[in-house]
Design an enzyme around this catalytic site. Structure first.
Site, short mmCIF file in Angstrom:
data_model
loop_
_atom_site.label_atom_id
_atom_site.label_comp_id
_atom_site.label_asym_id
_atom_site.label_seq_id
_atom_site.Cartn_x
_atom_site.Cartn_y
_atom_site.Cartn_z
N GLY A 167 0.81 -1.21 0.00
CA GLY A 167 0.00 0.00 0.00
C GLY A 167 0.84 1.25 0.00
O GLY A 167 2.05 1.22 -0.24
N ASP A 168 0.17 2.38 0.27
CA ASP A 168 0.80 3.70 0.28
C ASP A 168 0.85 4.20 1.72
O ASP A 168 0.40 3.54 2.65
CB ASP A 168 0.00 4.65 -0.61
CG ASP A 168 0.82 5.85 -1.06
OD1 ASP A 168 1.94 6.05 -0.54
OD2 ASP A 168 0.32 6.59 -1.93
N PHE A 169 1.35 5.42 1.88
CA PHE A 169 1.48 5.99 3.22
C PHE A 169 0.13 6.10 3.93
O PHE A 169 0.05 5.98 5.16
CB PHE A 169 2.14 7.36 3.14
CG PHE A 169 3.53 7.32 2.56
CD1 PHE A 169 4.57 6.75 3.26
CD2 PHE A 169 3.78 7.85 1.30
CE1 PHE A 169 5.86 6.70 2.72
CE2 PHE A 169 5.06 7.81 0.75
CZ PHE A 169 6.10 7.24 1.47
N HIS A 208 13.48 12.29 2.20
CA HIS A 208 14.31 13.05 1.24
C HIS A 208 13.84 12.84 -0.21
O HIS A 208 14.32 13.54 -1.10
CB HIS A 208 15.79 12.69 1.41
CG HIS A 208 16.20 11.36 0.86
ND1 HIS A 208 17.51 11.04 0.57
CD2 HIS A 208 15.48 10.23 0.57
CE1 HIS A 208 17.57 9.80 0.11
NE2 HIS A 208 16.37 9.30 0.10
#
Length: 334
Positions: A220-222, A239
């Site tokens: 998944g994503d954040f 970064h």
């Protein structure tokens, strides 16, 4: 002249790795050029010229009967401990091509990689299984930065908790860092969140290390960050992104973190005194190829504060890295 010919060094080392010369020269022996040329499919005279240049770099040594691999050159063997072969191929390949457009980035602000390839590097690599694997392996080339991380007090305290604890590695790549943490603390459980293809690579790596049974793998994503962990890890993630995206990522972390949880952010931090640092070099790389940036500690502290977090302390790591210890801000102070 030495400064201006740095591109030649990058390509010589990349070609050394691409031809698998370090693998052909493996062992404490001198190898003749004719034998090497047959093994790697090269012209002997041209190979001699390359190897003599590599001897100037310390990757090989030249003797009467041929060339011998050095300890430095052995870092470009495929599969060797701390191998940097994948990184050499990345820096001599797609990132090399985009760095030729550095001037475009400086003039326009557009990321050179996106200008050249028409998409950001995450999407570009994800569509090409070979590049995706190469990129994930290249990230392990800087794994020496992680050596002290498992001994961080936040992880030690979590490992000593009576009920056990869970470490959530956010965008944890191939599981290199999480694997080190779990190996150092047998009572800890792990959760790794990553893109689907990276999750499978991490699962295979941790299974091979005998650690997979103690780890959950989430694709998944954040925004899919699981709640309730005891220690969250963001290693070389922030970064990659501009400030607004970093605030969004950190807010996801803050929402997922219980009040007692710790967040460990591993990054290269720009020196405040302008001294030489790999962080300054990576700042240029991130601007040109990724669209992200390296930051000063004070800059990170402001981003944490914007997300309802506070910087507790910072500890140095190898390769000019730092681990930033972050916790939820005390609501009584807001």
């Amino acid at each position: 002249m030495r400064l201006l010919t740095g591109a030649w060094t990058t390509q010589a080392l990349s070609t050394f790795a691409q031809l698998r010369l370090p693998d052909a020269m493996d062992g404490d022996r001198t190898v003749g050029v004719e034998e090497l040329a047959r093994e790697v499919g090269a012209r002997p005279r041209n190979l001699t010229i390359l190897l003599r240049y590599l001897a100037m770099l310390g990757a090989v040594t030249e003797g009467r009967d041929g060339f011998r691999l050095t300890e430095t050159g052995a870092l470009l063997r495929d599969g060797a401990p701390a191998s940097m072969r994948a990184l050499a191929l990345m820096y001599g390949g797609p990132f090399y091509d985009s760095f030729a457009r550095l001037g475009h980035t400086v003039r326009t602000g557009q990321v050179a990689f996106e200008h050249l390839f028409g998409e950001n590097h995450f999407d570009h690599f994800a569509r090409d299984p070979h590049l995706a694997e190469l990129f994930d392996r290249s990230m392990a080339a800087g794994a020496a930065m992680f050596d002290p991380v498992p001994a961080h007090p936040a992880l030690t305290a979590a490992a000593e908790a009576p009920a056990g604890a869970t470490v959530v590695d956010v965008a944890g790549g191939n599981g290199e860092l999480l694997g080190r943490i779990l190996a150092a603390h047998p009572r800890l459980q792990g959760t790794l969140l990553e893109r689907p293809h990276a999750v499978e690579a991490a699962r295979a790596r941790l299974d091979e290390a005998g650690l997979g049974a103690r780890c959950a793998f989430l694709a998944g994503d954040f925004a899919d960050l699981p709640a309730g962990g005891d220690v969250y890890v963001l290693s070389r993630v922030l970064h990659d992104w501009d400030d607004e995206r970093c605030r969004e990522i950190l807010r996801h972390c803050a929402r997922a973190m219980p009040d007692h949880a710790d967040l460990l952010v591993v990054e290269r931090v720009l020196p405040s005194d302008g001294s030489m640092s790999l962080a300054t070099a990576w700042d240029l790389h991130m601007m040109c190829n990724v669209g992200g940036r390296e930051r000063h500690a004070e800059h990170y502290a402001r981003l944490f504060a914007d997300a309802g977090l506070t910087l507790v302390d910072s500890s140095p790591l190898p390769l000019d890295g730092h681990v930033l210890h972050v916790r939820k801000a005390d609501p009584t102070r807001q």
